[in-house]
Design a protein around this motif. Structure first.
Motif, PDB file in Angstrom:
ATOM      1  N   ALA A  67       0.863  -1.190   0.000  1.00  0.00           N
ATOM      2  CA  ALA A  67       0.000   0.000   0.000  1.00  0.00           C
ATOM      3  C   ALA A  67       0.889   1.227   0.000  1.00  0.00           C
ATOM      4  CB  ALA A  67      -0.908   0.012   1.233  1.00  0.00           C
ATOM      5  N   ALA A  83      -4.768   6.774  -0.128  1.00  0.00           N
ATOM      6  CA  ALA A  83      -3.977   5.540  -0.151  1.00  0.00           C
ATOM      7  C   ALA A  83      -4.397   4.691  -1.338  1.00  0.00           C
ATOM      8  CB  ALA A  83      -4.170   4.751   1.145  1.00  0.00           C
ATOM      9  N   SER A  84      -3.508   3.788  -1.722  1.00  0.00           N
ATOM     10  CA  SER A  84      -3.761   2.806  -2.774  1.00  0.00           C
ATOM     11  C   SER A  84      -3.218   1.461  -2.298  1.00  0.00           C
ATOM     12  CB  SER A  84      -3.044   3.214  -4.069  1.00  0.00           C
ATOM     13  OG  SER A  84      -3.521   4.451  -4.539  1.00  0.00           O
ATOM     14  N   PHE A  85      -3.843   0.390  -2.767  1.00  0.00           N
ATOM     15  CA  PHE A  85      -3.544  -0.947  -2.259  1.00  0.00           C
ATOM     16  C   PHE A  85      -3.441  -1.955  -3.392  1.00  0.00           C
ATOM     17  CE2 PHE A  85      -6.014   1.507   0.646  1.00  0.00           C
ATOM     18  CZ  PHE A  85      -5.486   1.252   1.901  1.00  0.00           C
ATOM     19  N   LEU A 100      -3.784  -4.225   5.662  1.00  0.00           N
ATOM     20  CA  LEU A 100      -3.197  -3.018   5.079  1.00  0.00           C
ATOM     21  C   LEU A 100      -4.101  -1.808   5.323  1.00  0.00           C
ATOM     22  CD1 LEU A 100      -1.862  -4.447   1.705  1.00  0.00           C
ATOM     23  CD2 LEU A 100      -0.456  -3.391   3.505  1.00  0.00           C
TER      24      LEU A 100
END
Length: 164
Positions: A67, A83-85, A100
């Motif tokens: 992440a 955020a990015s995952f 995460l």
């Protein structure tokens, strides 16, 4: 229960992160990143610099997810995070995304952010929408047809928000 370890990523982790990045991007169902990105281009897109952070999730010592997080916008918008995952296909359903997500929420709280905004959650990504709503995010708007899914055609992109 096996513990999922989340820790800050280092540049040495890129060798393990890059295949996950390639896998997720090539599926074409969750990110608008260019599938033709080189490793260097992908690393520039994914590995955050301060004040942001990129982390990895390890299961049995192997990196199975990642992440990235930080301010959503600079200047007058830097009090809201984003955020990015990404989770390896083989590890999906094992709680990696949830772990995460919990880490990201806690990190934003500790850094003094006032909320977290996800700018582009693909509406047909039902697992992600379910996960984020279960962690308290709300869909605050949807941009119709903003994402071209190989499987579903044009689908909406949700903007999701969590006040913290």
């Amino acid at each position: 229960m096996t513990e999922i370890v989340v820790r800050p990523a280092t540049l040495l982790d890129w060798e393990a992160i890059h295949p996950i990045f390639e896998q997720v991007v090539s599926e074409g169902e969750t990110y608008a990143y260019p599938p033709s990105s080189t490793s260097d281009e992908a690393r520039e897109l994914w590995m955050e610099r301060a004040p942001g952070l990129t982390v990895v999730a390890e299961l049995h010592g192997a990196i199975v997810g990642t992440a990235k997080m930080g301010p959503n916008r600079p200047g007058h918008g830097d009090h809201i995070g984003t955020a990015s995952f990404m989770v390896d296909r083989a590890a999906r359903g094992a709680g990696i995304g949830r772990r995460l997500g919990e880490y990201v929420i806690d990190w934003h709280r500790r850094q003094g952010f006032e909320g977290i905004q996800f700018n582009a959650v693909v509406a047909s990504n039902h697992a992600a929408v379910h996960l984020w709503t279960s962690l308290g995010f709300e869909i605050v708007g949807t941009v119709p047809g903003a994402f071209r899914s190989p499987r579903h055609g044009r689908v909406g992109l949700h903007v999701m928000f969590l006040p913290i």
